[in-house]
Design an enzyme around this catalytic site. Structure first.
Site, PDB file in Angstrom:
ATOM      1  N   SER A  38       4.744   6.817   2.590  1.00 33.73           N
ATOM      2  CA  SER A  38       5.249   5.496   2.980  1.00 33.73           C
ATOM      3  C   SER A  38       4.713   4.415   2.048  1.00 33.73           C
ATOM      4  O   SER A  38       3.530   4.406   1.714  1.00 33.73           O
ATOM      5  CB  SER A  38       4.783   5.138   4.401  1.00 33.73           C
TER       6      SER A  38
ATOM      7  N   ASP B  36      -3.288   1.074   8.012  1.00 32.35           N
ATOM      8  CA  ASP B  36      -2.046   1.810   7.711  1.00 32.35           C
ATOM      9  C   ASP B  36      -0.929   1.425   8.676  1.00 32.35           C
ATOM     10  O   ASP B  36      -0.122   2.273   9.074  1.00 32.35           O
ATOM     11  CB  ASP B  36      -2.285   3.329   7.756  1.00 32.35           C
TER      12      ASP B  36
ATOM     13  N   ASN C  91       0.854  -1.193   0.000  1.00 25.88           N
ATOM     14  CA  ASN C  91       0.000   0.000   0.000  1.00 25.88           C
ATOM     15  C   ASN C  91       0.888   1.241   0.000  1.00 25.88           C
ATOM     16  O   ASN C  91       2.040   1.191   0.419  1.00 25.88           O
ATOM     17  CB  ASN C  91      -0.888   0.002   1.250  1.00 25.88           C
TER      18      ASN C  91
ATOM     19  N   HIS D 272       0.791   5.178   1.462  1.00 29.30           N
ATOM     20  CA  HIS D 272       0.050   6.057   2.377  1.00 29.30           C
ATOM     21  C   HIS D 272       0.768   7.406   2.467  1.00 29.30           C
ATOM     22  O   HIS D 272       1.979   7.445   2.727  1.00 29.30           O
ATOM     23  CB  HIS D 272      -0.051   5.419   3.765  1.00 29.30           C
TER      24      HIS D 272
HETATM   25  C1  GRF Z   1      -2.365   8.851  -2.908  1.00 29.48           C
HETATM   26  O1  GRF Z   1      -2.090  10.081  -2.328  1.00 29.48           O
HETATM   27  C2  GRF Z   1      -2.041   7.733  -1.967  1.00 29.48           C
HETATM   28  O2  GRF Z   1      -1.003   8.035  -1.097  1.00 29.48           O
HETATM   29  C3  GRF Z   1      -3.312   7.547  -1.207  1.00 29.48           C
HETATM   30  O3  GRF Z   1      -4.326   7.805  -2.144  1.00 29.48           O
HETATM   31  C4  GRF Z   1      -3.833   8.661  -3.165  1.00 29.48           C
HETATM   32  C5  GRF Z   1      -4.106   7.989  -4.482  1.00 29.48           C
HETATM   33  O4  GRF Z   1      -3.868   8.809  -5.571  1.00 29.48           O
HETATM   34  N1  GRF Z   1      -3.364   6.239  -0.624  1.00 29.48           N
HETATM   35  P1  GRF Z   1      -4.027   8.262  -7.048  1.00 29.48           P
HETATM   36  O5  GRF Z   1      -5.433   7.679  -7.165  1.00 29.48           O
HETATM   37  O6  GRF Z   1      -2.973   7.231  -7.281  1.00 29.48           O
HETATM   38  O7  GRF Z   1      -3.870   9.461  -7.920  1.00 29.48           O
END
Ligand code: GRF
Length: 221
Positions: free
Chosen positions: A140, A149, A111, A113
């Protein structure tokens, strides 16, 4: 380097800019992976268009059509497993996952985050970082565990906050870094350089006592 591409399935809920970064990295030969499918829990999102434009199979499993989290996750699991991925990549997938689901993909699900975990789990991370007045912020990449998370950390990109930073500027700065480090970590998996055993992450067989860092465009171990 492995000659066979790493088979991955990417889960999204929205814009899919991280998905796009992976598609681009594959096209540019920086990521030796094949995206077998992109699955979204929301219909009509931009990430689905990005996948279709790249000729990738897409599926929508609309969570609002399921009575329970368990039923949704079971359906999702079935759909993912049809593609037999070696790695499941969560890229802006905005769902809390059941323990069954997480257990099923233990050690093979990553994932991204937008914070320096364990700081700022959950939502609105940029606003919360600004409110807390932190000097540094970041993003991260981590393996997914049952804790929201909270799984073992692999790599964090770190930035210094500027006086002028606001939620928008942070979003942009962090996104730019996500797009660099997420494909990089997936490539480590593709090269068999990364593994997690009993919640401990190993890179090139070395246990990471703290997450690897990406600072000023350089990897710091
Ligand atoms: C990113 O900021 C990621 O960190 C979070 O959700 C957002 C996704 O953005 N988990 P995208 O859909 O890849 O543009």
């Amino acid at each position: 380097m492995n000659t066979t591409a790493l088979n991955i399935v990417v889960l999204i809920s929205g814009s899919g800019s991280n998905l796009q970064a992976m598609i681009d990295a594959i096209e540019q030969g920086q990521l030796n992976a094949k995206i077998s499918a992109v699955i979204s829990n929301r219909p009509n999102v931009k990430g689905l268009q990005r996948a279709e434009a790249a000729g990738i199979t897409t599926h929508v499993i609309d969570h609002t059509e399921y009575d329970s989290r368990e039923a949704f996750d079971q359906q999702l699991m079935q759909m993912i497993d049809q593609h037999q991925p070696q790695l499941v990549v969560l890229a802006g997938f905005m769902r809390i996952l059941t323990d069954d689901f997480v257990g099923h993909y233990a050690g093979r699900m990553l994932n991204v985050h937008p914070s320096l975990l364990p700081e700022f789990r959950g939502l609105n991370t940029h606003q919360r970082a600004l409110d807390a007045g932190v000097a540094q912020h970041g993003v991260s990449i981590h393996y997914v565990s049952n804790e929201l998370d909270g799984g073992p950390l692999v790599l964090q990109a770190v930035i210094d906050l500027n006086q002028s930073d606001n939620v928008e500027s942070l979003k942009e700065r962090i996104h730019r870094l996500e797009h660099i480090i997420y494909p990089m970590v997936i490539q480590w998996v593709a090269e068999n350089r990364l593994e997690v055993i009993n919640q401990q992450v190993y890179l090139d067989k070395q246990a990471l006592t703290s997450p690897a860092k990406w600072i000023d465009n350089q990897l710091v171990l």
